[in-house]
Enzyme design. Structure first.
Site, PDB file in Angstrom:
ATOM      1  N   ASP A   1      19.739  15.218  20.063  1.00 19.52           N
ATOM      2  CA  ASP A   1      19.906  16.031  18.917  1.00 19.52           C
ATOM      3  C   ASP A   1      20.785  15.504  17.681  1.00 19.52           C
ATOM      4  O   ASP A   1      21.548  14.514  18.446  1.00 19.52           O
ATOM      5  CB  ASP A   1      20.035  17.594  19.050  1.00 19.52           C
ATOM      6  CG  ASP A   1      19.493  18.308  17.958  1.00 19.52           C
ATOM      7  OD1 ASP A   1      19.295  19.579  18.065  1.00 19.52           O
ATOM      8  OD2 ASP A   1      19.375  17.926  16.859  1.00 19.52           O
TER       9      ASP A   1
HETATM   10  C1  GLC Z   1      18.738  19.427  13.611  1.00 24.63           C
HETATM   11  C2  GLC Z   1      18.270  20.340  14.637  1.00 24.63           C
HETATM   12  C3  GLC Z   1      16.857  19.496  15.171  1.00 24.63           C
HETATM   13  C4  GLC Z   1      16.470  18.663  14.036  1.00 24.63           C
HETATM   14  C5  GLC Z   1      17.585  17.499  13.889  1.00 24.63           C
HETATM   15  C6  GLC Z   1      17.077  16.436  12.796  1.00 24.63           C
HETATM   16  O1  GLC Z   1      20.350  19.818  13.847  1.00 24.63           O
HETATM   17  O2  GLC Z   1      18.607  20.815  15.709  1.00 24.63           O
HETATM   18  O3  GLC Z   1      15.856  20.388  15.670  1.00 24.63           O
HETATM   19  O4  GLC Z   1      15.343  17.916  14.527  1.00 24.63           O
HETATM   20  O5  GLC Z   1      18.677  18.130  13.622  1.00 24.63           O
HETATM   21  O6  GLC Z   1      17.023  17.120  11.635  1.00 24.63           O
END
Ligand code: GLC
Length: 734
Positions: free
Chosen positions: A264
């Site tokens: 993430d």
């Molecule tokens: C965010 C989310 C994830 C998302 C990523 C990119 O913090 O937790 O679901 O795809 O970052 O935006």
């Protein structure tokens, strides 16, 4: 002349020879992918392999420019393809060619209890991601609904691992049929937003295996997802983006995952663990996933130069980077280098029709006394009240936010459907602040003034349609922070109560991705849970309110009467949100979440899992199982006749729950093991046959550290909701 002619022939001969020179294997898509991966790896330098393993921008990672292997571009999110962001900034690039279709939030898809729609959804969103040249779509999210306070429940598929599995698998297959990788997230135990970057979750192996992993396991072993996103939080002391037990032992070894583990954004915390504990592609480091990070720091990523040093010095074996690079190459060959994949399409009428159909089938009719709904064509005046009748719901919520080609609001949908036969009078009624991601904007409105105006209009109308709920603003169904209360915000309860005093004919339409407290439940005759319905939500709501479409949605999660009735709220702070100092958390509700908790503890819910009314009535009869007793490995076939005894075309969802009469361990009162949606015309009857595998009746044994199916009596409970079981049939497992 002759010389010149000879020279030209020579040049031609050489060039033909040159072109007929063998295309390198990794570029030859007539070759099996595994051969291409091996050939590319053999041709790459150590630096090129390491470069594959981390971001080069906010949403892209390197390919191998020297070998003509293209880079990977990814995009949020689970409900539609996010607007293009700047290369290295969190702000939108303001392109004029990236407006998309917003499909309904995944809670709505889950509420349809229709796996065919999930495949339709995946295919359509896959076509939009493909058209926008994205190789990875960062969805679906399948974290379990444990507390109604979790800010991101609207992005997930409810409280039951079986339902979430049956919806996630066809969604993933749909997306990947267009040559775009799905990225199932957030693995695992990301069931709240508070302290999401470091809350350290612990729970029993049994709860992990029976509740929190099954939807991920199905996504990988049945859905064959080509990528998976690690969660921000910790599990038993290790961050999930580099967690040996989750990623190496369970995901890659036990489930044989051959895809890419993507962190993430900001979920990676050190080189050693990132290298050794199963992370393949580091994204978004130095950010909380939604806001700023240190610009152009990509070479300082944990899997960039620090990782390269470990490999060059021999402290880490080159096999470690070879495995990561192989997985990333496989993803590239499965997507952007597959020249046969379709070209996709963007924001088409067909996709809008898919969005509308899913919204129609996901809307849940919670209550309908005095046949308030469908709205009779004789109604001459309708007062539409509430900010959610006009507020855009495709923005907000965090990373799943969308820039849509258009969005039909509930007010617009109601006007276009009823405007010819009734006067439609709108008032805001209540107001919230403008959308902000990480803080709660105060409401700029004079609440009393708004309330007075709304009540006056309600008094004059034949019927009131109150459109309220949450709004994907911070603490209102939004990433990054959980809700701070179970009730409706912005004094909606007070407004509703004032309206009911002057007009008892109220239809309440709730726009939310979470359960909410309903102190006025007895006074409101009709309640519709309409979810975040996407681009066509207003039309879908009007389709249901008018009876053009008969509601068939079922709740994918329980609505407790009060927050204290919820499993996560029953064991003090350590169970939710976790210890305020250490951020350690214990899932003390263990395997009993949702209806498992309410049924087993006999806590009557406001509305039960699987609940959903229809304008029609249905009769279930002719219950039978294929045999009275079964051996392990058998399939159990349950059959039941369903008849539409009403006057509307409609659909019913037959649900089969199972319980073990005497077990060596505590088991939930019952658990969903199968369901089937059946569409019937008035007076039409169909025989529904549903298969259950005996192994699905097993529990995960803490002592044996494996699944265990005990012999003895089980009972199959067949009904149309977890609290409406029509028939229970005992069977024997020998
Ligand atoms: C965010 C989310 C994830 C998302 C990523 C990119 O913090 O937790 O679901 O795809 O970052 O935006």
């Amino acid at each position: 002349m002759k010389k010149k002619f000879l020279f030209v022939c020579l040049v031609a001969a050489v060039s033909v020879a040159g072109f007929s020179q063998k295309v390198p294997t990794y570029l030859d898509d007539s070759k099996p992918i595994e051969q291409r991966v091996a050939a590319a790896l053999a041709a790459m330098t150590l630096e090129e392999k390491v470069a594959l393993c981390h971001a080069q921008s906010k949403f892209s990672s390197k390919g191998v420019p020297r070998l003509g292997i293209p880079e990977l571009w990814m995009s949020d999110g689970p409900h539609g393809v996010r607007a293009e962001l700047l290369y290295d900034e969190w702000s939108q690039a303001n392109w004029n060619n990236d407006s998309c279709t917003a499909f309904p939030a995944l809670t709505c898809l889950a509420a349809s209890f229709n796996p065919d729609l999930a495949h339709l959804y995946g295919t359509a969103i896959g076509e939009e991601a493909r058209y926008r040249n994205k190789s990875v779509l960062l969805g679906p999210g399948v974290n379990m609904y444990r507390t109604p306070l979790n800010g991101r429940n609207f992005e997930y598929m409810g409280e039951d691992p079986f339902l979430a599995s049956r919806i996630a698998v066809p969604y993933i297959k749909g997306v990947q049929s267009i040559g775009v990788a799905a990225c199932v997230k957030h693995f695992a135990l990301n069931n709240q937003e508070n302290w999401r970057m470091n809350v350290d979750v612990n729970l029993s192996d049994r709860a992990l295996r029976e509740i929190y992993l099954p939807a991920f396991k199905a996504a990988i072993t049945e859905g064959k997802a080509w990528s998976l996103m690690g969660a921000y939080n910790k599990f038993r002391g290790q961050h999930c983006c580099h967690n040996d037990l989750l990623l190496n032992q369970i995901l890659k070894k036990e489930w044989k995952f051959d895809g890419v583990v993507i962190s993430d954004w900001g979920g990676t915390h050190n080189t050693q663990e990132a290298a050794l504990n199963g992370l393949d592609l580091e994204m978004g480091t130095n950010t909380n996933g939604m806001t700023a990070s240190i610009a152009n720091s990509y070479n300082s990523y944990y899997l960039a130069n620090p990782f390269l040093q470990e490999l060059r010095s021999g402290k880490m074996d080159v096999s470690i980077v070879n495995d990561k690079a192989s997985r990333i190459l496989r993803l590239i060959f499965r997507t952007i280098m597959d020249r046969k994949r379709p070209f996709g399409s963007l924001a088409t009428p067909e996709h809008a029709a898919v969005a509308r159909k899913i919204a129609q089938e996901g809307i849940v009719l919670l209550k309908n006394d005095q046949q308030t709904l469908p709205i009779s064509p004789s109604v001459k005046s309708i007062a539409v009240i509430g900010e959610n009748a006009t507020r855009s719901m495709t923005v907000g919520g965090g990373s799943s936010e969308l820039k849509v080609k258009y969005e039909v609001s509930p007010l617009e949908g109601i006007k276009s459907r009823f405007g010819k036969t009734a006067t439609i009078d709108y008032s805001l009624g209540y107001g919230s602040g403008k959308y902000q991601y990480d803080k709660v904007a105060p409401s700029p409105y004079d609440a009393l003034k708004l309330r007075t105006e709304a009540v006056a209009k309600a008094a004059k109308a034949e019927l009131v349609v109150f459109v309220g709920g949450l709004n994907k603003n911070s603490e209102q169904d939004c990433e990054g922070r959980d809700r701070v209360s179970y009730g409706l915000p912005f004094e909606q309860d007070l407004l509703l109560t004032e309206i009911l005093k002057v007009n008892p004919h109220v239809v309440l339409v709730l726009i939310s991705g979470n359960a909410v407290e309903m102190p006025w439940i007895k006074e409101v005759p009709a309640i519709v849970q309409a979810w975040y319905g996407g681009t066509e939500s207003g039309n879908a709501i009007a389709d249901i309110l008018s009876g053009d479409i008969n509601p068939s949605g079922k709740l994918p999660f329980t609505f407790p009467v009060k927050l204290e009735d919820n499993s996560a709220a029953a064991f003090g702070e350590i169970a939710y949100p976790g210890d305020a100092k250490t951020h350690k958390q214990e899932y003390k509700d263990d395997i009993l979440i949702g209806y498992r908790w309410h049924d087993t503890k006999a806590i009557k819910p406001l509305f039960a899992f699987g609940h959903g009314l229809s304008y029609s009535s249905f009769q279930l009869s002719g219950f039978a199982t294929s045999k009275p007793s079964y051996q392990a490995g058998d399939s159990i076939v349950v059959s039941v006749q369903v008849k539409n005894t009403g006057k509307y075309d409609g659909a019913q969802v037959v649900q089969v729950y199972a319980s073990q009469t005497k077990s060596s361990v505590m088991r939930p009162k019952k658990e969903l093991k199968a369901f089937q949606k059946v569409f019937l015309k008035p007076n039409e009857a169909k025989k529904v046959t549903i298969k259950i595998r005996t192994k699905d009746l097993a529990f995960f044994s803490e002592s044996a550290k494996d699944w265990k199916l005990e012999s003895g009596e089980f009972v199959l409970h067949i009904g149309t909701s977890s609290d409406n079981i029509v028939k229970s049939i005992p069977i024997n497992i020998n």
